[in-house]
Design an enzyme around this catalytic site. Structure first.
Site, mmCIF file in Angstrom:
data_model
loop_
_atom_site.group_PDB
_atom_site.id
_atom_site.type_symbol
_atom_site.label_atom_id
_atom_site.label_comp_id
_atom_site.label_asym_id
_atom_site.label_seq_id
_atom_site.Cartn_x
_atom_site.Cartn_y
_atom_site.Cartn_z
ATOM 1 N N LYS A 76 0.853 -1.200 0.000
ATOM 2 C CA LYS A 76 0.000 0.000 0.000
ATOM 3 C C LYS A 76 0.882 1.241 0.000
ATOM 4 O O LYS A 76 1.920 1.267 0.678
ATOM 5 C CB LYS A 76 -0.917 -0.027 1.230
ATOM 6 C CG LYS A 76 -1.965 1.066 1.258
ATOM 7 C CD LYS A 76 -2.907 0.881 2.454
ATOM 8 C CE LYS A 76 -3.957 1.976 2.541
ATOM 9 N NZ LYS A 76 -4.915 1.726 3.645
ATOM 10 N N SER A 151 -9.857 1.888 2.761
ATOM 11 C CA SER A 151 -8.963 2.625 1.897
ATOM 12 C C SER A 151 -7.944 1.745 1.165
ATOM 13 O O SER A 151 -7.365 2.177 0.186
ATOM 14 C CB SER A 151 -8.206 3.672 2.715
ATOM 15 O OG SER A 151 -7.368 3.044 3.670
ATOM 16 N N SER A 175 -10.091 -0.472 6.931
ATOM 17 C CA SER A 175 -9.524 -0.342 5.593
ATOM 18 C C SER A 175 -8.860 -1.575 5.009
ATOM 19 O O SER A 175 -8.523 -1.584 3.823
ATOM 20 C CB SER A 175 -8.525 0.809 5.567
ATOM 21 O OG SER A 175 -9.213 2.008 5.414
HETATM 22 N N1 GLN Z 1 -13.152 4.085 6.055
HETATM 23 C C1 GLN Z 1 -12.612 4.481 7.310
HETATM 24 C C2 GLN Z 1 -12.197 5.918 7.266
HETATM 25 O O1 GLN Z 1 -12.447 6.526 6.293
HETATM 26 C C3 GLN Z 1 -11.481 3.598 7.670
HETATM 27 C C4 GLN Z 1 -10.226 4.021 7.052
HETATM 28 C C5 GLN Z 1 -9.067 3.154 7.452
HETATM 29 O O2 GLN Z 1 -9.247 2.112 8.089
HETATM 30 N N2 GLN Z 1 -7.892 3.596 7.119
HETATM 31 O O3 GLN Z 1 -11.637 6.435 8.181
#
Ligand code: GLN
Length: 477
Positions: A76, A151, A175
């Protein structure tokens, strides 16, 4: 060349039926052919091939192959890989090159993994759809009009599309698990502190955890064996001994397993297809001898609110370092120092990141701190107590990973609150710091993948992987 598991690839490599170079070449070709999927932000090409040749020479010289010898991986783009671009899918870091390796990256390299490149994500890991990337969206591998989740959308799409065998992602509130669910792969978020965060660009430091995405649970266990463990460079990394996760998985037996099913994870408005697929898998576990116990986690409704107060507070502080002076993008339109800061951040950050910086600054400001931030910290403690209490009575908590299947690209971008609800089932484990994973559970009536989430007590990653393997195996028969 496709391999069902790393063990399978490893055997072929060690038996010299194929070479690292051939395998990497094959993956790179597939990545090139699938450029339109927008999975990779940076492809390593020459660098990956050079590394593969070096590994082939190592084997040729009779030196001992590492535990992940020749494993083709995607990383990532919020993890530091020395000498490679590190963008966090943000304009503000679009020309930044990492100067050191993240600890997880270093450990993978020491065991002979090969990196194919850096993959797409929501900007600074903020999002649930990969649409907040400065490099554009990633289509879902099962329906290109839909999102892959986020994400870690690029990590999940890479594994699902055979553009990497295993990928590293990061999970602050879901995410790794939510995109894994949307792309039909396994996504493990370990216990907070299990994997060093050194070299992972910080979003919500008390939530952030590196996670593993793979096609099957055995591969995830192999990678976790290598990356888990104490690191002096991250004081929040745990001393807890790292077991052999493959052995831990083997010890799991479904017979007599107590599975807690929270009624809050099956609300009335839960998508019917998701509910049906998850229930079917749970009933199969029951038939195999597990006991399903309805439990209640009454504060569940407060999870999203607490999460978005605490993580935005941490993010507003963490992202202060991107000021145009130290890293990446610097605005050319400024007359003085203050203007340079303001314009670099205004031009460099996308709108979701700005929204969170403002929210976080607000909840931390004098006069609001007690009302929002302090209250949310108290709620966090209640969550931790509730989940520990529940896990004192059951072995594992199970439910859907996401309340709905992958949604259409563009469907939720104009309504941030709707988007935040995508995390309703994943944020509690992050609030509590407990390990959780998403395992492929099957497909809904429209052929879209559905993920099943398992949450365990601290450091029970092996148990979660073992149960998940049973769930996955059950479907293959
Ligand atoms: N979707 C969640 C957010 O927008 C989780 C993001 C994540 O786990 N990095 O914060």
């Amino acid at each position: 060349m496709r391999f069902s598991s790393y063990q399978n690839l490893r055997k072929k490599l060690l038996d010299r039926e194929t070479s690292c170079e051939a395998v990497v070449h094959d993956y790179l070709e597939r990545i090139l052919k699938n450029r339109d999927r927008n999975v990779y932000i940076t492809v390593f090409n020459e660098r990956a091939l050079e590394r593969a040749r070096e590994l082939d020479r190592k084997l040729g010289d009779g030196r001992k192959p590492g535990k992940l010898f020749g494993l083709p991986m995607a990383i990532k783009d919020n993890l530091s890989v020395e000498g490679a671009s590190l963008t966090c899918a943000s304009r503000i870091l679009s020309h930044y090159t990492a100067v050191y390796n993240a600890t997880a990256v270093e450990r993978l390299l020491a065991e002979d993994a090969v990196f194919l490149g850096k993959v797409n994500m929501d900007e600074f890991a903020m999002g649930s759809s990969n649409e907040n990337s400065a490099f554009g969206p990633v289509p879902n591998p099962y329906d290109k009009t839909r999102v892959p989740g986020g994400s870690s959308g690029g990590s999940a799409a890479a594994v699902a599309g055979d553009l990497a065998m295993v990928a590293l992602g990061s999970d602050t509130g879901g995410s790794v698990r939510q995109p894994a669910g949307f792309c039909n792969v396994v996504g493990l978020k370990p216990t907070y502190g299990r994997i060093s965060r050194y070299g992972l660009v910080a979003f919500g430091s008390s939530f952030d955890q590196i996670g593993v995405l793979s096609k099957n649970c055995d591969d995830a266990a192999q990678v976790l064996n290598v990356v888990a463990g104490k690191d002096d460079a991250d004081t929040t990394s745990s001393h807890h001994v790292v077991p052999d996760y493959a052995e831990e998985m083997d010890r799991v037996s479904v017979k007599g397993l107590k599975i807690g099913v929270p009624k809050e994870y099956f609300p009335e408005n839960l998508d019917e297809g998701v509910a049906a697929v998850v229930s079917e898998r749970l009933e199969e576990l029951q038939e195999a001898g597990a006991e399903l116990l309805e439990i209640t986690l009454p504060e569940s409704d407060y999870a999203i609110a607490a999460y978005y107060i605490l993580t935005t507070a941490e993010a507003s502080s963490n992202l202060a370092r991107f000021d145009g002076a130290r890293y990446g993008y610097r605005s050319q339109n400024a007359e003085d120092l203050g203007g340079m800061y303001v314009n670099s951040r205004t031009e460099g950050f996308g709108s979701e990141v700005k929204r969170r910086i403002m929210l976080g600054t607000y909840v931390l400001s004098a006069g609001y701190y007690d009302t929002y931030y302090k209250k949310a910290q108290q709620v966090r403690r209640i969550f931790l107590n509730r989940y520990q209490e529940a896990l004192g009575k059951v072995d594992v908590i199970a439910g859907p990973t996401s309340p709905f299947p992958p949604f259409g690209i563009g469907d939720k971008v104009s309504d941030p609150l709707e988007m935040y609800l995508a995390d309703v089932f994943t944020v509690p484990a992050s609030i509590a710091g407990m390990p959780a994973l998403s395992v492929p559970a099957g497909f809904d009536g429209s052929g879209l993948p559905v993920g099943l989430q398992l949450i365990g007590d601290f450091f029970e990653e092996g148990k979660l992987l073992g149960i998940a393997r049973e769930i996955q195996g059950g479907q293959e028969q």
